[in-house]
Design a protein around this motif. Sequence first.
Motif, PDB file in Angstrom:
ATOM      1  N   LEU A 116      -4.673   1.173   3.076  1.00 29.09           N
ATOM      2  CA  LEU A 116      -4.060   2.624   3.990  1.00 29.09           C
ATOM      3  C   LEU A 116      -4.517   2.543   5.346  1.00 29.09           C
ATOM      4  O   LEU A 116      -3.436   2.772   6.197  1.00 29.09           O
ATOM      5  N   VAL A 117      -5.522   2.176   5.755  1.00 25.45           N
ATOM      6  CA  VAL A 117      -5.795   1.950   7.066  1.00 25.45           C
ATOM      7  C   VAL A 117      -4.962   0.870   7.960  1.00 25.45           C
ATOM      8  O   VAL A 117      -4.559   1.111   9.160  1.00 25.45           O
ATOM      9  N   SER A 118      -4.926  -0.128   7.196  1.00 31.32           N
ATOM     10  CA  SER A 118      -4.017  -1.240   7.845  1.00 31.32           C
ATOM     11  C   SER A 118      -2.390  -0.843   7.845  1.00 31.32           C
ATOM     12  O   SER A 118      -1.721  -1.167   9.013  1.00 31.32           O
ATOM     13  N   GLN A 119      -1.934  -0.028   6.883  1.00 35.68           N
ATOM     14  CA  GLN A 119      -0.673   0.554   7.134  1.00 35.68           C
ATOM     15  C   GLN A 119      -0.489   1.529   8.272  1.00 35.68           C
ATOM     16  O   GLN A 119       0.256   1.698   8.819  1.00 35.68           O
ATOM     17  N   VAL A 120      -1.542   2.373   8.328  1.00 37.41           N
ATOM     18  CA  VAL A 120      -1.596   3.276   9.396  1.00 37.41           C
ATOM     19  C   VAL A 120      -1.560   2.730  10.697  1.00 37.41           C
ATOM     20  O   VAL A 120      -0.845   3.178  11.605  1.00 37.41           O
ATOM     21  N   GLU A 121      -2.315   1.694  10.984  1.00 39.05           N
ATOM     22  CA  GLU A 121      -2.546   1.129  12.016  1.00 39.05           C
ATOM     23  C   GLU A 121      -1.240   0.362  12.601  1.00 39.05           C
ATOM     24  O   GLU A 121      -0.860   0.667  13.704  1.00 39.05           O
ATOM     25  N   LYS A 122      -0.411  -0.064  11.454  1.00 41.42           N
ATOM     26  CA  LYS A 122       0.738  -0.631  11.811  1.00 41.42           C
ATOM     27  C   LYS A 122       1.934   0.590  12.083  1.00 41.42           C
ATOM     28  O   LYS A 122       2.674   0.579  13.102  1.00 41.42           O
ATOM     29  N   ARG A 123       1.807   1.609  11.402  1.00 37.92           N
ATOM     30  CA  ARG A 123       2.871   2.730  11.810  1.00 37.92           C
ATOM     31  C   ARG A 123       2.530   3.406  12.972  1.00 37.92           C
ATOM     32  O   ARG A 123       3.488   3.651  13.764  1.00 37.92           O
ATOM     33  N   LEU A 124       1.256   3.524  13.524  1.00 34.19           N
ATOM     34  CA  LEU A 124       0.989   4.270  14.881  1.00 34.19           C
ATOM     35  C   LEU A 124       1.223   3.271  15.905  1.00 34.19           C
ATOM     36  O   LEU A 124       1.475   3.753  17.113  1.00 34.19           O
ATOM     37  N   ASN A 125       0.553   2.114  15.622  1.00 34.67           N
ATOM     38  CA  ASN A 125       0.715   1.121  16.831  1.00 34.67           C
ATOM     39  C   ASN A 125       1.412  -0.016  17.152  1.00 34.67           C
ATOM     40  O   ASN A 125       1.853  -0.402  17.997  1.00 34.67           O
ATOM     41  N   GLU A 126       2.233  -0.295  15.922  1.00 30.95           N
ATOM     42  CA  GLU A 126       3.318  -1.520  15.819  1.00 30.95           C
ATOM     43  C   GLU A 126       4.605  -1.067  15.601  1.00 30.95           C
ATOM     44  O   GLU A 126       5.473  -1.642  16.297  1.00 30.95           O
ATOM     45  N   ASP A 127       4.865  -0.043  14.869  1.00 25.05           N
ATOM     46  CA  ASP A 127       6.317   0.550  14.674  1.00 25.05           C
ATOM     47  C   ASP A 127       6.759   1.106  15.811  1.00 25.05           C
ATOM     48  O   ASP A 127       6.319   2.151  16.277  1.00 25.05           O
ATOM     49  N   SER A 128       7.626   0.407  16.524  1.00 22.50           N
ATOM     50  CA  SER A 128       8.110   0.901  17.865  1.00 22.50           C
ATOM     51  C   SER A 128       9.660   2.004  17.356  1.00 22.50           C
ATOM     52  O   SER A 128      10.440   1.661  16.436  1.00 22.50           O
ATOM     53  N   PHE A 129       9.895   2.703  18.242  1.00 21.26           N
ATOM     54  CA  PHE A 129      11.285   3.409  18.089  1.00 21.26           C
ATOM     55  C   PHE A 129      11.879   3.212  19.461  1.00 21.26           C
ATOM     56  O   PHE A 129      11.266   3.350  20.562  1.00 21.26           O
ATOM     57  N   ILE A 130      13.223   3.233  19.330  1.00 22.74           N
ATOM     58  CA  ILE A 130      14.008   3.063  20.536  1.00 22.74           C
ATOM     59  C   ILE A 130      15.006   4.317  20.744  1.00 22.74           C
ATOM     60  O   ILE A 130      15.836   4.624  19.803  1.00 22.74           O
ATOM     61  N   LEU A 131      14.948   4.773  21.892  1.00 23.55           N
ATOM     62  CA  LEU A 131      16.133   5.816  22.230  1.00 23.55           C
ATOM     63  C   LEU A 131      16.965   5.234  23.390  1.00 23.55           C
ATOM     64  O   LEU A 131      16.308   4.609  24.179  1.00 23.55           O
TER      65      LEU A 131
END
Length: 477
Positions: free
Chosen positions: A76-91
């Motif tokens: 879960l921690v690894s997935q959270v780290e990816k979700r918060l720090n690696e998954d980027s959003f583009i506007l």
Amino acid sequence: MTSTQARRRKNRKQYAMRGLMDVIKMTAVMAVIVFAAIFAIRANNAVPSQDTFCEGVYVNGVSLGGMTYDEGYNLLVSQVEKRLNEDSFILYYGDKQWTFTPSEFNAQLDLTEQISLAWNFGHTGSARERREQAAQVLENPIHYDSEIQYDVVMLEDFIRAIKSEIEIEPVNAEMIVDTDEIMTIIPSQNGLTLSTGTLRNILDRCIMNGEPRIIELQPQVWEPDITTEILQANSVLIATCRTSTETSRTARTKNIRRALSFFNGFVVNPGETVSFNQVVGKRTLANGFYKSPEYDGTTVITGIGGGTCQAASTLYGALLRANIDVDVRYNHSMTVSYCRPSLDATVSDSKDLRFTNRLDFPIYIYTSVDSSRAEVKIYGPPCEYEISLESEITEIVEPKGRKFEKDTTGEYVYYTTDEPVLKEEGKQGMKSRGYRVYTDKETGEVVERQDLGLDRYYAMQPTYWIGVHDPSEEMVY
């Protein structure tokens, strides 16, 4: 068929029915035994291991069944780290683009409570309770979700930065005024605006749900408060006032022209108050004024700026017809020939004409003066009513007696015994009221008759020339 055969046949049917019932009973017993065995097997399988999560337990959508506490926590921690720090959003909008990750807003996801709840399921209570929980979760999986927390202030700063790059303020239509009664409109321009609430909801959804990943921003058209069409519709001729200058001397006409020239091409914005004396300034030779007759109480004298009051009166009449509020106005000490009673305005060092534009749009004033008339025109927003002015005399006071002035030149009267010659006619005194009348344009019905106040004008004695030479002193040769 004999009776013996009939009995045998009946016995055979009874034996057959008993056999069928026995088969049904045995089948039911076997079914119960089978289902009990299956339930026992499932119950035995459902007993949770004390070292792993139960099957059917989820945290933030991740199945933890069969994992140890550390394995589940680390996953879960690894997935959270990816979700918060690696998954980027583009506007993006046009060629502009903004990329962010939730961690840029100090986003955090606390899993401690959810993992603890997930671990406790099937690991607390008696053995029977744990088996029941394990069996239940197989049929109805349990989901524990934690909510992402982020810095709202940082998000708002990000939103403001985006808006500053996209938003374009609209430009109101503008009127350019010159002194030749030419009004040129600079067209309005639409702007762009981005809804803060809409953008905030989009970003919150990205952070909380991880979608959508790419968003096209769609700003709305931001219309100006005053469009070209609105300004055109509210810049029409709404009032004209003319007073006669046909009997004025040249110097007096020049003073009228000089005073009104300060208001030619003059703009008064909504809420603005204007002082006649401040706009025109001192009536002095240095300010371009000439010597001309003017009132001084109940007499007529020669002063600098005579005729300025006619300029003020002409402006006053136009203001009333344009539905402008006149805050300060004084009537003359005596009636004037170019205005009806109570529709005049006098100005001096101590008396002013002040007015305020309380309409929703600017007004534009134009003036012109020639040898026959003084004119003031006002452009602005049209009134829904027709406006006219009325004068009502409530009392007349006749002048008493006569005044005499010596003719030292002998131009009009030479001898003291000659009949006096009229120099200047007298004036009636009076009381009067002025009214601004609002009439419905369609029905012709008077909607309002606004009382402008009671004015008092003094009477003036007529003035006669008298001779200064004694006929007895004349010598005859």
